[in-house]
Scaffold this active site. Structure first.
Site, PDB file in Angstrom:
ATOM      1  N   LYS A  97       0.848  -1.205   0.000  1.00  0.00           N
ATOM      2  CA  LYS A  97       0.000   0.000   0.000  1.00  0.00           C
ATOM      3  C   LYS A  97       0.879   1.250   0.000  1.00  0.00           C
ATOM      4  O   LYS A  97       1.489   1.602   1.009  1.00  0.00           O
ATOM      5  CB  LYS A  97      -0.906   0.045   1.238  1.00  0.00           C
ATOM      6  CG  LYS A  97      -1.958   1.138   1.107  1.00  0.00           C
ATOM      7  CD  LYS A  97      -2.292   1.829   2.412  1.00  0.00           C
ATOM      8  CE  LYS A  97      -1.703   3.170   2.606  1.00  0.00           C
ATOM      9  NZ  LYS A  97      -1.969   4.221   1.627  1.00  0.00           N
ATOM     10  N   GLU A 124      10.151   2.595  10.397  1.00  0.00           N
ATOM     11  CA  GLU A 124      11.063   3.721  10.180  1.00  0.00           C
ATOM     12  C   GLU A 124      10.206   4.964  10.278  1.00  0.00           C
ATOM     13  O   GLU A 124       9.276   5.139   9.495  1.00  0.00           O
ATOM     14  CB  GLU A 124      11.722   3.645   8.799  1.00  0.00           C
ATOM     15  CG  GLU A 124      12.774   2.567   8.663  1.00  0.00           C
ATOM     16  CD  GLU A 124      13.918   2.710   9.637  1.00  0.00           C
ATOM     17  OE1 GLU A 124      14.145   3.820  10.153  1.00  0.00           O
ATOM     18  OE2 GLU A 124      14.566   1.685   9.915  1.00  0.00           O
ATOM     19  N   CYS A 145      13.396  12.066   5.925  1.00  0.00           N
ATOM     20  CA  CYS A 145      13.474  11.698   7.344  1.00  0.00           C
ATOM     21  C   CYS A 145      14.898  11.906   7.860  1.00  0.00           C
ATOM     22  O   CYS A 145      15.114  12.051   9.053  1.00  0.00           O
ATOM     23  CB  CYS A 145      13.034  10.264   7.531  1.00  0.00           C
ATOM     24  SG  CYS A 145      13.744   9.176   6.324  1.00  0.00           S
ATOM     25  N   GLU A 168       9.387  17.160  14.598  1.00  0.00           N
ATOM     26  CA  GLU A 168       9.739  17.068  13.186  1.00  0.00           C
ATOM     27  C   GLU A 168       8.834  17.991  12.369  1.00  0.00           C
ATOM     28  O   GLU A 168       7.615  17.924  12.474  1.00  0.00           O
ATOM     29  CB  GLU A 168       9.576  15.637  12.698  1.00  0.00           C
ATOM     30  CG  GLU A 168      10.045  15.475  11.275  1.00  0.00           C
ATOM     31  CD  GLU A 168      10.040  14.031  10.839  1.00  0.00           C
ATOM     32  OE1 GLU A 168       8.988  13.402  10.946  1.00  0.00           O
ATOM     33  OE2 GLU A 168      11.093  13.554  10.378  1.00  0.00           O
TER      34      GLU A 168
END
Ligand code: NDP
Length: 477
Positions: free
Chosen positions: A171, A246, A280, A379
């Site tokens: 997906k 992750e 990231c 973040e």
């Protein structure tokens, strides 16, 4: 034409479709894609389960040939696929082509790994008994990917999953289905038997959730936000399944007094702003010792003035648009938060108008930030970075490690002593010396620690840890 989902070897239209929009030009529709339902996801899982017994025992030459053919086609079509990627995600054409090449290299690497599968033969502790240690595939692997690396992340999950004999339900992020559809099409034409790889495009809350809820998925590999990662973890514990996460980063880049200023500025600009800061591994905390601080800030300002922010596909563009409106709002909200917290917006941060309607943002640099501010702890995932002034190396290391995350950590220094100490003591899965915090090779492990990652490493030979399970067999001679 609506691009369909692949379930049990058939391209399935589904009842709904959604549009893939170019963030450089919101009038440009990249394509239309079938939106899978929860039932489609369950059908895909059933197909992967049915295909597993045969595929898990398939010959290594068959797997090698399929992965090799896929690598060859991706590399041969790198310009076209790179353009598609840049058009749907907004990274520059050079970055889009670079990411596509990397995907090709990953398939090439795992094509080779098919031919290197090996176990161990040991003597038993008991006489006349032999011990064999082998790796077997895990079963049906669920793959859930984010929007920011639309071809590389699917590649680094699909290639090892298939190499080690697993079947897959994949997906991709709904925002960027084009690149994912293209690699599934290539793999399918390369000769994968039906049901081995299934594509279900659609919403995470529907398709992704159906995958999390299924007892027939034996392992889930996920890249994305911390919040969704936690859902994957909780659901996986419920089903006693293997999982690998992750997630985010708040990566530090330390600049010491003895750094080569030009090297430090290039690495910092790349870390913070290239790929529009949507990596990231991007660095949004530039931790700078006081002796070089003012020179570094001045040089960053000069360098940032020259950055060309424009349509991802235009020649000369160095920074493309933000991926969509909601991410752009998140970036500008954080810029407002930084100001309210008392950091000084030294450069950029304003919305830009270009020839076409898109989500253009001038990269922003804060100074006078502290590590306690929200802009230093959370973040942002955009082209926004802060300079944090510190006294010396020891304080820089303490600040660098003072974060809930631990993906990548960088340092600019000409001191072997500090570089060596930093490599040993940075609390991160990846450490960069005089290099940007982002930008990694395809054949070595990738991943982090603390709040950034969970489970074994991705990529390179270390990927085998997740995509296989170990068997120990004893035989009486
Ligand atoms: P999300 O976590 O929102 O989405 C990641 C994937 O999970 C998407 O495919 C999404 O589907 C899916 N998803 C959403 N909800 C569910 C659910 N309930 N069940 C199952 N799947 C679900 O992250 P983004 O795609 O928005 O990516 C940005 C974030 O990812 C950033 O915070 C960034 O830090 C992190 N990231 C981390 C990386 C790393 O390697 N550490 C790499 C790249 C990104 P949908 O299509 O609906 O969004």
């Amino acid at each position: 034409m609506v691009q369909k989902n692949l379930i049990d070897g058939e391209w399935i239209a589904g009842s709904e479709a959604f549009r893939n929009i170019n963030p450089s030009d919101t009038n440009d529709v990249v394509g239309e894609y079938a939106r899978a339902s929860a039932d489609d996801a369950r059908a895909a899982i059933a197909a992967a389960k049915a295909a597993f017994p045969t595929w898990s025992r398939s010959g290594i030459l068959e797997r090698h040939a399929i992965l090799r053919k896929t690598a060859d086609e991706i590399l041969a079509r790198k310009d076209e696929l790179g353009k598609l990627l840049s058009r749907e995600e907004g990274k520059t054409l050079a970055e889009g082509i670079g990411e596509t090449v990397r995907a090709g290299q990953i398939f090439d690497f795992f094509a080779g790994e098919c031919l290197r599968l090996a176990g161990e033969v040991l003597p038993s502790a008991r006489p006349n008994i032999g011990v064999e240690i082998t790796r077997e595939p895990v079963g049906v692997v669920g793959i859930i990917t984010p929007w920011n690396f639309p071809i590389a992340i699917p590649a680094w999950k699909i290639a090892p999953a298939l190499c080690y004999g697993n079947t897959v339900v994949f997906k991709p992020a709904e925002l960027v289905p084009g690149s994912s559809w293209a690699i599934v099409d290539i793999l399918n034409r390369a000769g994968l038997p039906k049901g081995v790889l299934n594509l279900v495009m659609g919403k995470g809350s529907v398709v992704g959730q159906a995958m999390l809820d299924s007892p027939d998925i034996h392992a889930i590999t996920f890249t994305g936000s911390t919040g969704t990662g936690k859902r994957v973890a909780l659901a996986s514990v419920e089903h006693n399944r293997k999982y690998q996460l992750e997630m985010g980063g708040k990566n530090p880049f330390v600049v010491l007094d003895d750094a080569d200023l030009a090297v430090a500025v290039e690495a910092a600009v790349n870390s913070a702003f290239f790929s529009t800061g949507q990596r990231c591994t991007a660095s949004s905390r530039l931790i700078v010792t006081e002796g070089i601080h003012d020179r570094f800030v001045a040089a960053m300002g000069e360098r940032m003035k020259g950055l060309v922010v424009d349509d991802a596909l235009k020649a000369g563009t160095q920074i493309g648009p933000v991926v969509d409106e909601s991410q752009l709002n998140q970036d500008t909200d954080y810029i407002a938060i930084g100001r309210q917290e008392g950091a000084k917006l030294a450069f950029g941060g304003e919305l830009l108008k270009r020839d076409t309607p898109g989500f253009y943002l001038q990269p922003a640099l804060f100074t006078e930030a502290t590590n306690a501010m929200r802009i230093s702890r959370e973040e942002i995932f955009g082209p926004v970075a802060s300079v944090i002034r510190v006294k010396d190396y020891d304080e820089a290391l303490t600040v660098a490690n003072d974060t809930p995350f631990g993906l990548s950590s960088g340092i600019a220094t000409t001191s072997l002593k500090h570089a060596t100490h930093f490599k040993r003591n940075a609390e991160a899965g990846m450490v960069m010396v005089n290099l940007p915090t982002a930008g990694v090779d395809f054949h070595v492990p990738f991943g982090g620690r603390k709040g950034s990652s969970h489970g074994s490493r991705e990529q390179g030979r270390y990927a085998a840890e997740f995509y296989t399970t170990v068997k120990t067999a004893y035989t009486l001679a």
